[in-house]
Design an enzyme around this catalytic site. Structure first.
Site, PDB file in Angstrom:
ATOM      1  N   TYR A   1     -40.814  38.445  -5.145  1.00 31.39           N
ATOM      2  CA  TYR A   1     -42.142  39.044  -5.990  1.00 31.39           C
ATOM      3  C   TYR A   1     -41.715  40.054  -7.164  1.00 31.39           C
ATOM      4  CZ  TYR A   1     -45.250  36.514  -2.681  1.00 31.39           C
ATOM      5  OH  TYR A   1     -45.887  35.921  -1.699  1.00 31.39           O
TER       6      TYR A   1
ATOM      7  N   LYS B   1     -34.592  34.516   7.121  1.00 31.33           N
ATOM      8  CA  LYS B   1     -34.010  33.070   7.139  1.00 31.33           C
ATOM      9  C   LYS B   1     -32.378  33.012   6.798  1.00 31.33           C
ATOM     10  CE  LYS B   1     -35.079  28.539   6.905  1.00 31.33           C
ATOM     11  NZ  LYS B   1     -35.471  27.620   7.886  1.00 31.33           N
TER      12      LYS B   1
ATOM     13  N   ASP C   1     -39.588  30.074  10.030  1.00 30.03           N
ATOM     14  CA  ASP C   1     -40.523  29.021  10.245  1.00 30.03           C
ATOM     15  C   ASP C   1     -40.811  29.169  11.771  1.00 30.03           C
ATOM     16  OD1 ASP C   1     -37.522  28.990  10.094  1.00 30.03           O
ATOM     17  OD2 ASP C   1     -37.754  26.756  10.429  1.00 30.03           O
TER      18      ASP C   1
ATOM     19  N   ASP D   1     -46.400  38.066   3.241  1.00 30.20           N
ATOM     20  CA  ASP D   1     -47.385  37.670   2.726  1.00 30.20           C
ATOM     21  C   ASP D   1     -47.926  36.709   3.277  1.00 30.20           C
ATOM     22  OD1 ASP D   1     -49.336  37.554   0.750  1.00 30.20           O
ATOM     23  OD2 ASP D   1     -48.058  36.895  -0.914  1.00 30.20           O
TER      24      ASP D   1
END
Ligand code: NAI
Length: 332
Positions: A123, A170, A203, A227
């Site tokens: 972002y 991740k 995930d 987010d």
């Protein structure tokens, strides 16, 4: 008595901030309001969405509670929330995810926080077209910002008596960026021996949130994952309509509901003040007023649990004012 900058905002903002003021008064909360404004109303009065008087007030008080604001469409106006985050360096976004009896949820016993790093990651807006048909975005992660958000999560856990921080990442795929984030939070964890730390791939975290959400206590994560997980969290507890939010920096913090200014129901006594009331509970916790925070949260909880004292958006009968009175009468 501590002073807080109060922004009524636009649309239903003034109605729901009135509700918070009434509940705080009835609860004898040790808070004095310094009222100023941002948004469309402020723009029409002063020609700017974020008047200097608001900026000065927040710099002075360090804590703000904000009703939703309308960003005018067109004219190149930047969202007030984005401007505010940058101007006051509000690097942490904190969402309480707690379910209340009586509100639609597939689960019981959800009670955790998502702490999201708010200043970097994808972002940051570092994006290029490197050739026609080929775009590139850069994911920026620094040890400094990662340690800072890690510390924020652990401090929150200590302050609110939580037991565990889960780092969501991740790093199995993004070994440098997410690896740095994970290592940085782990480094900070060494300073908090009484709080457990574990980690989860993002995930899997999404799946765990919608199958066994009770396992979480405090989640800390990067901007993009945070987010998405924050909105999954809002969905878990009954939707964005009751979700509370906070943007926190080193010197300032701004608390607000996640929903918008709802111009369609403005002035009709139909607005549900729950999300702003729960944001004000987070604000009191941040300010160390834990007892008053708990009393107000319990009163909201009791009021929502009773089908006769819910607002119309939640299938009840009450208007904003009547709901506020019901919360006040449930205060212990
Ligand atoms: P919205 O959240 O204002 O409204 C969506 C729907 O939910 C509407 O039907 C509204 O009546 C209902 N709703 C929202 N809050 C409610 C409440 N407390 N009680 C009962 N019903 C409620 O979203 P929308 O329509 O997309 O945006 C309207 C304006 O709000 C826009 O100008 C937008 O820029 C602004 N906005 C401001 C935000 C902020 O200041 N944090 C966040 C999101 C939008």
């Amino acid at each position: 008595m501590k002073t807080v900058t109060l922004v009524p905002g636009d649309g239903i903002g003034p109605e729901i901030t009135e509700s918070v003021k009434a509940v705080f008064k009835a609860a004898n909360a040790p808070i004095a309001w310094e009222e100023t404004d941002c948004g469309l109303n402020a723009y029409e009065r002063t020609g700017t969405l974020m008047p200097q008087e608001f900026i000065d007030s927040l710099n002075r008080t360090g804590v703000g509670l904000k009703g939703p604001t309308t960003t005018p469409i067109g004219g190149g106006h930047r969202s007030i929330n984005v401007q505010m985050r940058q101007m006051f360096n509000l690097y942490a976004s904190v969402r309480p995810i707690k379910n209340f009896k009586g509100l639609k949820s597939f689960f019981e016993g959800i009670d955790f926080f998502i702490v999201r790093e708010n200043s970097e990651d994808l972002y940051k807006g570092i994006e290029y077209m490197i050739a026609p048909g080929v775009a590139q975005g850069i994911k920026l992660i620094t040890a400094e910002a990662s340690e800072r958000i890690g510390r924020h999560a652990f401090e929150l856990a200590v302050k609110l008596g939580r037991k565990k921080v889960t780092v969501v990442h991740k790093a199995n795929i993004m070994k440098y960026t997410d690896g740095l984030f994970l290592d940085s939070v782990r480094k900070v964890a060494a300073d908090y021996p009484t709080i457990a730390i574990d980690d989860m791939i993002v995930d899997n975290c999404g799946m765990q949130m919608v199958t066994r959400p009770q396992q979480f206590d405090v989640i800390v994560t990067e901007n993009l994952y945070g987010d998405i997980l924050s909105d999954i969290g809002a969905g878990l507890i009954g939707g964005l309509g009751i979700a509370a939010g906070a943007n926190i920096g080193e010197h300032c913090a701004m608390f607000e509901a996640v929903h918008g200014s709802a111009p369609d129901i403005q002035g009709k006594n139909l607005a549900n003040p729950t999300a702003l009331l729960l944001s004000s509970v987070s604000m009191l916790e941040y300010m160390g007023e834990l007892e008053t925070a708990r009393r107000i949260q319990d009163a909201v909880s009791v009021t929502l649990a009773n089908a006769d004292t819910r607002t119309k958006d939640l299938g009840g009968k009450l208007g904003t004012k009547e709901f506020t009175a019901a919360v006040i009468s449930s205060l212990k």
